[in-house]
Design an enzyme around this catalytic site. Sequence first.
Site, PDB file in Angstrom:
ATOM      1  N   HIS A   1     -10.754  -3.719  -0.020  1.00  0.00           N
ATOM      2  CA  HIS A   1      -9.388  -4.216   0.081  1.00  0.00           C
ATOM      3  C   HIS A   1      -8.412  -3.069   0.269  1.00  0.00           C
ATOM      4  CE1 HIS A   1      -9.726  -3.051  -4.153  1.00  0.00           C
ATOM      5  NE2 HIS A   1      -8.395  -3.019  -4.216  1.00  0.00           N
ATOM      6  N   PHE A   2      -7.312  -3.384   0.908  1.00  0.00           N
ATOM      7  CA  PHE A   2      -6.157  -2.506   1.016  1.00  0.00           C
ATOM      8  C   PHE A   2      -5.012  -3.173   0.275  1.00  0.00           C
ATOM      9  CE2 PHE A   2      -8.815  -1.733   4.658  1.00  0.00           C
ATOM     10  CZ  PHE A   2      -8.730  -0.374   4.915  1.00  0.00           C
TER      11      PHE A   2
END
Length: 442
Positions: A240-241
Site C-alpha cells: 500500500h501507499f
Amino acid sequence: MMQLSIKRVPTVVSNYQKDEAEETARRSGGCGKNCLRSCCIPGAKLPLYAFKKESEKDAFESENKEPPVAFLDSLVLGEWEDRMQRGLFRYDVTACETKVIPGEYGFIAQLNEGRHLKKRPTEFRVDKVLQPFDGNKFNFTKVGQEEVLFQFEASEDGEVQFFPNAPIDVENHPSVVAINVSPIEYGHVLLIPRILECLPQRIDHESFLLALYMAAEAGNPYFRLGYNSLGAFATINHLHFQAYYLAVAFPIEKAPTKKKTSLNDGVIISELLKYPVRGVVFEGGNTLQDLSDAVSDACICLQDNNIAYNVLISDCGKRIFLLPQCYAEKQALGEVSVELLDTQVNPAVWEISGHMVLKRRKDYDEASDENAWRLLAEVSLSDERFDEVNALIFEAIGGGKDAIENVEEPDTKAQSIEKENGITETSHHAMVAGTQQCLVLQ
C-alpha cells in the site's frame, strides 16, 4: 545472525483491524462485515475511476477535454468527507492543532493525540525488509467495503471514465483507494494495488507506476503519496501507499539538491543537501514510465539488500525522494535516546519529509527546529553508509554505466517549491473543495 525485534504499536488503519485471536474466533461463525474477501465480494459494486495511460495523454491534452469527474476535489475529498460524516474515522483530524515551526525549512508540527490510543501491541521484525504475506494477520482484504472510496485502474478504451457503481472484477486484479481511519491529515487515503493478490509490502514496477499515475491524475502539488518499507515503519505487510493533502510545502521539498547523474532516458538523479536525512531525488524522464522504472529499480535494489527506506512522491508525480533509513534498527539495538523514544514518534515518510506528527501536548508545545533536526538526524544513514547505498543504487539502475549519460556536480542550488510545484499565490486559497480543513498556523 541476531534477530532484531522491537515491541511495535501499529497504527490502526481500518475499523476491522482486530487481534488475530478475535479474528480466528469469529471465522467459524462467518464474516458478516461486508469485506473484500470471497465471503462478501460476489456481487459487490464500488465506484471505478479509469485513468488515461500516458501514451494517450497528448491527444487528451490537445483536445482540452475535461475528465468526467475532478479526481482530487470531487472524488477523493468528496468521498472522504462522506466517510467522515458517516463517522468511520477514529477521531476528527480537522480538529488537530497544526503549526509551522520557525526555522529555515519550516517543519510542520501536528498534535494528534488520538492516533496512539487503543492500539494493539505486536512483535514486529525490523531486520527484514522483505517478509512473506501472512493472511492470518490484518490485511486490507479485511476492511469493510464502506471504507473503500473507489477502484482505480487504467482505462481500457483510452478515455478517462468514471463509473459510480461498477462490479468488482476479481479476475482483473482491481486496485482500490480506501480511507485510513487513523488519518494524519485531511483526505488521508490508502492506495492498495491489486488488493486481492495480497502482495506483501514491497515495491514492484507496476505498482509504483500506478502510484505515479494517481499523483499525476490528482494534478495538485499539495497532494502527495508516500511509501514506507518494512523496517521503515510500515505497520501492515500488505502492499500500500499512503496519500494526503497538505496545503503547505513539505520542508524536504525546499531543501537544496546537487545533481549527480543523468540517465539516457532523461531521468535526473540528485542528492539532498543541508537536510537532516540523506536522500536521493529523482525527476525528469522522457515519460512517466521512465521515471517510475528508475525509482522502482532503486527501491528493488534496496529491498534485495535488506535496506529499509521511505519514498515521497511529490510535484504531481514529477519529483520523487528516496530515503534509506536506520531508526528502527537503532531503536532495536538500544541506540536511540530515552528522550526521543518517549515522544513515541515513529519517523516514517511523513515525519522524514518534515511533517512531525506528535502525540503529546508537551512535545507539541516545545516543538522547535532544533528538536526536529535532532530526531531526523537519528533516522539518517551515516555519510559512509549512504555512499555505499548510493553505489548500489547506481549499479542497479539500468544495469550500470550503459544507462548513465553523464555525472555532474554543479554548484549547490536550492529548489524553489513555488517554482517546482507550480504553486502560485492564486492557488493557495483554492486547495480543498470541502467543508472542513486543518488550520495551519504560520
